[in-house]
Scaffold this active site. Structure first.
Site, PDB file in Angstrom:
ATOM      1  N   VAL B  87       0.921  -1.538   0.256  1.00  0.00           N
ATOM      2  CA  VAL B  87       0.143  -0.042   0.443  1.00  0.00           C
ATOM      3  C   VAL B  87       0.513   1.521  -0.086  1.00  0.00           C
ATOM      4  CG1 VAL B  87      -1.560   1.507   1.276  1.00  0.00           C
ATOM      5  CG2 VAL B  87      -1.814  -1.072   1.157  1.00  0.00           C
ATOM      6  N   GLU B 178      15.853 -13.151  23.970  1.00  0.00           N
ATOM      7  CA  GLU B 178      16.246 -14.927  23.862  1.00  0.00           C
ATOM      8  C   GLU B 178      17.295 -15.487  22.981  1.00  0.00           C
ATOM      9  OE1 GLU B 178      11.313 -14.314  24.379  1.00  0.00           O
ATOM     10  OE2 GLU B 178      11.735 -13.889  22.423  1.00  0.00           O
TER      11      GLU B 178
END
Lengths: 451, 451
Positions: B87, B178
């Site tokens: 878009v 992480e």
């Protein structure tokens, strides 16, 4: 020069294997307990199970299901070393390879570089077609097929939409037959649900074969039955026809007929991938090295060639063995047996090909198999039994337990759900509209949007 | 204009959703039985489970385990249409989007474009660092790590070898923690076996955090425990420090300290990904749209924003909700509930965030969890129980049964084997030597090869 000074086997003879396909990998494994340094060189860091590449290309399997990194397969073998590099040339007198990471010397060189797609010098074809010879090829083909359909949704013009939905496969060998079968299964069970706005009756799959039969080299029953299966699936098989040209949109056949497609899949031939630097006389047509019955390249005592790149001419195979997995595996095993004999000064044992036959699959419950039973008897079967054998043999032949488990799970899932693997577009795709057609397709999208 | 004339729901109001992350996908599902045409637009043809991207980046999972094509997820929903497009801008007066595939009009526009990596304007950082925000990013990071080690084998010079083995992670939020944990597990259990010639005592993992604690926003216990876990794993955590610059080789910290690395992983911030064309006043800092309690963008009646791109300011969250999965999911669900009310002229119901808490995992049996129990009580736990909860919640939250099954299998396998997922280098990798250092590394490979 490549700094291999850290290697722990200094002083032992070094066997350098170029290429980690079936032959190279098998040889490396066989040398496990032999007092040599095994150095495997490959452009990729993984072995790729080529017989199932077409399944990656058609969203049946994920790439990770059929690849296995060399370091994972052989990491625990003490005398094994891997280098990810491209080999540029060989200097046989100096016992030295020039590679993308420097010079690497060898005591024994084993060329197991396999083969590459053969476009027979047609550069336009090479630029526009998609091959299925590497993992990257297979991923590109899958992405391109899916991107085509996304693009087809925008097309206002019927011919242009059709060019995106239609596929032309060139080459009626196992790869061509298998891809055609897999695409028609997708057309039947998967695409209509994914792309409910497209009319898959418009999706044509053409398979172009230059000779009078499919699966040349297999039995007449296998050829005939594979043709029947494909026709049942609605594949348009064109025999006795060659592709003269393809500009990315129009395919012109030797019969004069033309087909329109944005996606031509080239499965029409392979050629050896030799390394520059060896005697030109050692290279036969098809770019394969002429080797003796010990896999030694003609004119050399310490240079060997295995698999697709080797042409071992025997009375039974005057042009060398078929360029498939079995001869490669068996030659790798035999050389693994001969290298210790060579080191110990024992006479080498000649290679004898144990032909187990050939198989190809078209789709669910549909395959053809020409088997050689122990003792040399032929056993031919088609249909469900052949398909079960094909499935079983391919699962157990995969390199790692993890691959076997993943493939078995995926296939079981697909069998019962009639679904296929992941259809996410990740990585490279050929832009389906890369070839501009007049009037430009962009101008065809003119319908006003109306609620 | 986009030819959507084939859509079957002409005449029904069209809801155009831009972005198929947690918010957009949830909304599309909620509208299943609502008499509207749902058009989802996304650059990719798949939903990607972002909380596990770091596992793809660190070879714990395959990309295919955490993605699912939109057409597969919602293909059977009758009023659902997907378009793969970018878009470019919105014309709110004309109710029209300009996209890469033409104009698309809407009755209701829902912006769920999420966020992108925020380099805070540092172009040198953007060019040299690797982010973990998309599947392509995650694959690139994994390939780069593996390619680094292949390259490190050639290095004659200790500093240059170290530059390939060392990693700097910037940002002590969940992603940074992480990734640092996963890399140190690889260093401990996997890499030494794959690369036996490299000395992994030389592999340093630095985690740079600007503030005084890790996992800012979580409890003090969670912050403290995650730091302890990482330090147990040998991660060098640097608190109260920012990265001033990175040229692809040398990292300069705000403390003046420098680190050498070829791989800097940027997990230091995200910013909204707005669509050009709406009132500039509607865009707050951080590039998030100011929305009311019905997720309506300020100043519009038929334009909504959900998830990361939306800032719904409440007394509890004066700067909008956290940019994570839960608010996105819940806002998508709430709007799915409000759209039929809007169509029927009923008053809308305000969004109320059900905060379930936050979790992060460091590695095997090691995670931290701050949970909100029903009734609003806090429950905090760290270690095995938190890790089991983290694992369970992530598996069940995956979009498809196939994903859940694949992730569960992979994790079970890894847990018992201490191995990780596939380590084949497929697709893009950053060339580790793209920044030339003097003396050129190529010249460092000088040791003669000796048998």
């Amino acid at each position: 020069m490549e700094d291999l000074a850290k290697l722990t086997d200094l002083g032992k003879p070094r066997v350098v294997i170029v290429g980690g396909g079936f032959a190279g990998l098998e040889l490396a494994k066989q040398l496990r307990d032999v007092p040599v340094q095994v150095v495997l060189i490959d452009k990729q860091n993984y072995h790729n199970f080529q017989p199932l590449l077409y399944q990656v290309a058609t969203a049946g399997l994920d790439a990770s299901d059929i690849v296995s990194p060399f370091r994972k397969i052989l990491g625990r073998q003490k005398n094994f070393y891997f280098r990810m590099a491209e080999v540029q040339s060989v200097d046989a007198e100096a016992h030295m390879l020039q590679t993308s990471i420097g010079l690497i010397n060898y005591d024994y060189l084993v060329i197991a570089t396999g083969s590459t797609t053969n476009y027979f010098g047609d550069e336009q074809m090479e630029a526009n077609a998609i091959a299925i010879k590497s993992i990257e090829d297979a991923i590109e083909l899958r992405n391109t097929v899916l991107a085509n359909f996304e693009k087809a949704l925008q097309m206002g013009d019927a011919e242009q939409m059709n060019s995106l939905l239609d596929f032309v496969i060139v080459g009626g060998g196992p790869t061509g037959v298998e891809v055609a079968g897999a695409l028609s299964e997708l057309r039947k069970h998967v695409f209509p649900c994914d792309y409910k706005e497209l009319d898959f009756k418009q999706m044509d799959i053409h398979l172009i074969q230059s000779g009078p039969v499919l699966l040349k080299g297999m039995s007449a029953e296998a050829s005939q039955k594979s043709l029947e299966y494909l026709e049942e699936y609605g594949v348009k098989v064109v025999l006795n026809s060659r592709v003269k040209s393809y500009d990315g949109y129009t395919v012109t056949l030797s019969t004069g007929e033309t087909l329109i497609t944005r996606t031509l899949i080239w499965a029409a031939g392979v050629t050896g991938a030799p390394i520059p630097g060896l005697r030109p006389e050692a290279l036969l047509k098809g770019n394969r090295y002429k080797v003796d019955q010990y896999s030694r390249v003609e004119g050399y005592t310490n240079v060997f060639a295995l698999g697709d790149i080797a042409s071992m001419q025997t009375p039974e195979f005057p042009e060398g063995h078929p360029m498939v997995a079995q001869p490669a595996l068996q030659q790798g095993r035999q050389l693994g047996h001969n290298i210790p004999r060579l080191l110990n000064g024992h006479p080498l044992e000649p290679f004898r090909y144990d032909d187990k036959g050939a198989m190809a699959t078209v789709g669910r419950n549909r395959a053809v198999a020409d088997l050689k039973l122990p003792g040399g008897k032929d056993y031919r079967t088609q249909g469900l039994l052949a398909w079960l054998m094909w499935t079983f043999i391919h699962v157990i032949s995969l390199v790692s337990f993890r691959n076997r488990f993943a493939v078995l799970l995926n296939w079981t899932w697909s069998y019962f759900s009639y679904d296929k693997g992941d259809r996410s577009i990740i990585g490279k795709a050929k832009d389906p509209l890369r070839v501009k057609i007049k009037p430009p397709v962009e101008q065809m999208v003119t319908e006003p949007l109306k609620d």
